[in-house]
Design a protein around this motif. Sequence first.
Motif, PDB file in Angstrom:
ATOM      1  N   SER A 131       0.821  -1.217   0.000  1.00 29.75           N
ATOM      2  CA  SER A 131       0.000   0.000   0.000  1.00 29.75           C
ATOM      3  C   SER A 131       0.851   1.261   0.000  1.00 29.75           C
ATOM      4  CB  SER A 131      -0.962  -0.006   1.196  1.00 29.75           C
ATOM      5  OG  SER A 131      -0.261   0.181   2.406  1.00 29.75           O
ATOM      6  N   ASN A 132       2.138   1.106   0.296  1.00 30.42           N
ATOM      7  CA  ASN A 132       3.082   2.222   0.228  1.00 30.42           C
ATOM      8  C   ASN A 132       3.958   2.148  -1.024  1.00 30.42           C
ATOM      9  OD1 ASN A 132       3.183   4.083   2.764  1.00 30.42           O
ATOM     10  ND2 ASN A 132       2.676   2.036   3.508  1.00 30.42           N
ATOM     11  N   GLY A 133       3.527   1.348  -2.003  1.00 30.10           N
ATOM     12  CA  GLY A 133       4.214   1.296  -3.283  1.00 30.10           C
ATOM     13  C   GLY A 133       5.444   0.406  -3.333  1.00 30.10           C
ATOM     14  N   VAL A 134       5.638  -0.441  -2.322  1.00 30.63           N
ATOM     15  CA  VAL A 134       6.798  -1.332  -2.300  1.00 30.63           C
ATOM     16  C   VAL A 134       6.413  -2.640  -2.986  1.00 30.63           C
ATOM     17  CG1 VAL A 134       8.429  -2.584  -0.837  1.00 30.63           C
ATOM     18  CG2 VAL A 134       7.641  -0.297  -0.157  1.00 30.63           C
ATOM     19  N   LYS A 135       7.184  -3.044  -3.995  1.00 31.56           N
ATOM     20  CA  LYS A 135       6.935  -4.293  -4.713  1.00 31.56           C
ATOM     21  C   LYS A 135       7.473  -5.458  -3.886  1.00 31.56           C
ATOM     22  CE  LYS A 135       7.604  -6.496  -9.174  1.00 31.56           C
ATOM     23  NZ  LYS A 135       8.424  -7.651  -9.142  1.00 31.56           N
ATOM     24  N   THR A 136       6.631  -6.468  -3.679  1.00 31.55           N
ATOM     25  CA  THR A 136       7.057  -7.677  -2.976  1.00 31.55           C
ATOM     26  C   THR A 136       7.141  -8.814  -3.983  1.00 31.55           C
ATOM     27  OG1 THR A 136       4.799  -8.344  -2.402  1.00 31.55           O
ATOM     28  CG2 THR A 136       5.957  -6.908  -0.833  1.00 31.55           C
ATOM     29  N   TYR A 137       7.939  -9.815  -3.685  1.00 29.99           N
ATOM     30  CA  TYR A 137       8.069 -10.946  -4.602  1.00 29.99           C
ATOM     31  C   TYR A 137       8.369 -12.224  -3.836  1.00 29.99           C
ATOM     32  CZ  TYR A 137      13.079  -9.891  -4.215  1.00 29.99           C
ATOM     33  OH  TYR A 137      14.342  -9.644  -3.737  1.00 29.99           O
ATOM     34  N   GLU A 138       7.984 -13.334  -4.472  1.00 34.96           N
ATOM     35  CA  GLU A 138       8.160 -14.671  -3.912  1.00 34.96           C
ATOM     36  C   GLU A 138       9.451 -15.282  -4.430  1.00 34.96           C
ATOM     37  OE1 GLU A 138       5.770 -16.004  -1.861  1.00 34.96           O
ATOM     38  OE2 GLU A 138       4.527 -14.221  -2.108  1.00 34.96           O
ATOM     39  N   GLU A 139       9.990 -16.205  -3.664  1.00 35.22           N
ATOM     40  CA  GLU A 139      11.095 -17.051  -4.117  1.00 35.22           C
ATOM     41  C   GLU A 139      10.743 -18.491  -3.770  1.00 35.22           C
ATOM     42  OE1 GLU A 139      15.035 -15.739  -3.213  1.00 35.22           O
ATOM     43  OE2 GLU A 139      14.783 -13.937  -4.406  1.00 35.22           O
ATOM     44  N   GLU A 140      11.704 -19.388  -3.765  1.00 39.33           N
ATOM     45  CA  GLU A 140      11.442 -20.805  -3.512  1.00 39.33           C
ATOM     46  C   GLU A 140      10.651 -20.993  -2.220  1.00 39.33           C
ATOM     47  OE1 GLU A 140      15.124 -20.276  -5.873  1.00 39.33           O
ATOM     48  OE2 GLU A 140      14.528 -19.522  -3.922  1.00 39.33           O
ATOM     49  N   LYS A 141       9.713 -21.937  -2.265  1.00 42.71           N
ATOM     50  CA  LYS A 141       8.910 -22.275  -1.081  1.00 42.71           C
ATOM     51  C   LYS A 141       9.751 -23.094  -0.112  1.00 42.71           C
ATOM     52  CE  LYS A 141       4.932 -20.686  -2.611  1.00 42.71           C
ATOM     53  NZ  LYS A 141       4.406 -19.457  -2.093  1.00 42.71           N
ATOM     54  N   ILE A 142       9.571 -22.858   1.178  1.00 43.72           N
ATOM     55  CA  ILE A 142      10.210 -23.633   2.237  1.00 43.72           C
ATOM     56  C   ILE A 142       9.072 -24.237   3.060  1.00 43.72           C
ATOM     57  CG2 ILE A 142      11.715 -23.553   4.254  1.00 43.72           C
ATOM     58  CD1 ILE A 142      13.134 -21.181   2.965  1.00 43.72           C
ATOM     59  N   ALA A 143       9.169 -25.519   3.373  1.00 43.68           N
ATOM     60  CA  ALA A 143       8.053 -26.281   3.946  1.00 43.68           C
ATOM     61  C   ALA A 143       7.465 -25.698   5.227  1.00 43.68           C
ATOM     62  CB  ALA A 143       8.486 -27.726   4.182  1.00 43.68           C
ATOM     63  N   ASP A 144       8.265 -25.163   6.127  1.00 44.46           N
ATOM     64  CA  ASP A 144       7.748 -24.777   7.443  1.00 44.46           C
ATOM     65  C   ASP A 144       7.496 -23.281   7.608  1.00 44.46           C
ATOM     66  OD1 ASP A 144      10.406 -24.006   7.448  1.00 44.46           O
ATOM     67  OD2 ASP A 144      10.797 -24.756   9.473  1.00 44.46           O
ATOM     68  N   ARG A 145       7.501 -22.534   6.511  1.00 44.62           N
ATOM     69  CA  ARG A 145       7.295 -21.086   6.633  1.00 44.62           C
ATOM     70  C   ARG A 145       6.746 -20.500   5.351  1.00 44.62           C
ATOM     71  NH1 ARG A 145      13.559 -20.569   7.501  1.00 44.62           N
ATOM     72  NH2 ARG A 145      13.040 -22.679   8.023  1.00 44.62           N
ATOM     73  N   ASP A 146       6.002 -19.412   5.518  1.00 46.02           N
ATOM     74  CA  ASP A 146       5.602 -18.568   4.397  1.00 46.02           C
ATOM     75  C   ASP A 146       6.519 -17.358   4.430  1.00 46.02           C
ATOM     76  OD1 ASP A 146       3.469 -20.220   3.663  1.00 46.02           O
ATOM     77  OD2 ASP A 146       2.119 -19.225   5.085  1.00 46.02           O
ATOM     78  N   ARG A 147       6.847 -16.800   3.245  1.00 49.46           N
ATOM     79  CA  ARG A 147       7.781 -15.687   3.218  1.00 49.46           C
ATOM     80  C   ARG A 147       7.629 -14.908   1.923  1.00 49.46           C
ATOM     81  NH1 ARG A 147      13.616 -17.689   1.419  1.00 49.46           N
ATOM     82  NH2 ARG A 147      12.999 -18.964  -0.341  1.00 49.46           N
ATOM     83  N   PHE A 148       8.150 -13.695   1.957  1.00 51.11           N
ATOM     84  CA  PHE A 148       8.297 -12.901   0.747  1.00 51.11           C
ATOM     85  C   PHE A 148       9.480 -11.972   0.924  1.00 51.11           C
ATOM     86  CE2 PHE A 148       5.358 -10.227   3.229  1.00 51.11           C
ATOM     87  CZ  PHE A 148       5.945  -8.967   3.102  1.00 51.11           C
ATOM     88  N   PHE A 149       9.894 -11.396  -0.187  1.00 51.32           N
ATOM     89  CA  PHE A 149      11.036 -10.488  -0.202  1.00 51.32           C
ATOM     90  C   PHE A 149      10.607  -9.131  -0.726  1.00 51.32           C
ATOM     91  CE2 PHE A 149      12.839 -14.658  -0.315  1.00 51.32           C
ATOM     92  CZ  PHE A 149      14.048 -14.564   0.345  1.00 51.32           C
ATOM     93  N   PHE A 150      11.400  -8.118  -0.403  1.00 52.40           N
ATOM     94  CA  PHE A 150      11.252  -6.807  -1.017  1.00 52.40           C
ATOM     95  C   PHE A 150      12.604  -6.123  -1.009  1.00 52.40           C
ATOM     96  CE2 PHE A 150      10.574  -5.916   3.467  1.00 52.40           C
ATOM     97  CZ  PHE A 150      11.141  -4.663   3.679  1.00 52.40           C
ATOM     98  N   LEU A 151      12.752  -5.166  -1.901  1.00 51.22           N
ATOM     99  CA  LEU A 151      13.931  -4.310  -1.894  1.00 51.22           C
ATOM    100  C   LEU A 151      13.519  -2.978  -1.314  1.00 51.22           C
ATOM    101  CD1 LEU A 151      15.467  -4.881  -5.449  1.00 51.22           C
ATOM    102  CD2 LEU A 151      16.268  -5.824  -3.280  1.00 51.22           C
ATOM    103  N   ASP A 152      14.316  -2.470  -0.382  1.00 50.21           N
ATOM    104  CA  ASP A 152      14.034  -1.111   0.067  1.00 50.21           C
ATOM    105  C   ASP A 152      14.445  -0.164  -1.064  1.00 50.21           C
ATOM    106  OD1 ASP A 152      16.796  -0.572   0.294  1.00 50.21           O
ATOM    107  OD2 ASP A 152      16.777  -0.471   2.473  1.00 50.21           O
ATOM    108  N   PRO A 153      14.112   1.104  -0.976  1.00 49.99           N
ATOM    109  CA  PRO A 153      14.431   2.023  -2.075  1.00 49.99           C
ATOM    110  C   PRO A 153      15.926   2.194  -2.332  1.00 49.99           C
ATOM    111  CG  PRO A 153      12.756   2.965  -0.645  1.00 49.99           C
ATOM    112  CD  PRO A 153      13.290   1.740   0.042  1.00 49.99           C
ATOM    113  N   PHE A 154      16.769   1.599  -1.508  1.00 46.64           N
ATOM    114  CA  PHE A 154      18.215   1.800  -1.587  1.00 46.64           C
ATOM    115  C   PHE A 154      18.937   0.539  -2.038  1.00 46.64           C
ATOM    116  CE2 PHE A 154      15.903   3.696   1.845  1.00 46.64           C
ATOM    117  CZ  PHE A 154      15.843   5.000   1.393  1.00 46.64           C
ATOM    118  N   GLY A 155      18.166  -0.503  -2.427  1.00 47.77           N
ATOM    119  CA  GLY A 155      18.745  -1.733  -2.938  1.00 47.77           C
ATOM    120  C   GLY A 155      19.025  -2.797  -1.901  1.00 47.77           C
ATOM    121  N   ASN A 156      18.645  -2.578  -0.629  1.00 44.90           N
ATOM    122  CA  ASN A 156      18.822  -3.594   0.405  1.00 44.90           C
ATOM    123  C   ASN A 156      17.678  -4.605   0.307  1.00 44.90           C
ATOM    124  OD1 ASN A 156      21.159  -2.516   2.010  1.00 44.90           O
ATOM    125  ND2 ASN A 156      19.784  -0.762   2.125  1.00 44.90           N
TER     126      ASN A 156
END
Length: 120
Positions: free
Chosen positions: A86-111
């Motif tokens: 909702s603040n314009g940050v793009k989130t994305y998925e990577e490989e699934k891991i059996a015991d957790r749900d997760r997603f990634f994002f890049l902060d505006p500075f590449g971290n």
Amino acid sequence: MITFKRADHIHICVPPERLEEARKFYTDVVGLKPAHRPEVFKHPGYWFEIGDIGLHIGIEPGLLSTSRHSAFEVANLDAAREQLESNGVKTYEEEKIADRDRFFFLDPFGNRMELLEYTV
């Protein structure tokens, strides 16, 4: 043998000219609480509370794209994703891991950041 007790802090870097933008992103978008940063440091930066550890932001010119990242467990992954998107940050998925749900994002500075919620 080293006996570890806990993680104390994570340190990320942003370009010097974007330090104030980073402070605003991590307080206003991510919702972190600023922490006291001792005045002994020669270079500018900010410290934040993130759960029971710290997130330290410092400056470094010429950041490159990387797969390195920090990962943080959250209480409600869906709410975290909604807040970021909702603040314009793009989130994305990577490989699934059996015991957790997760997603990634890049902060505006590449971290690259991972947020996760254990499912077991």
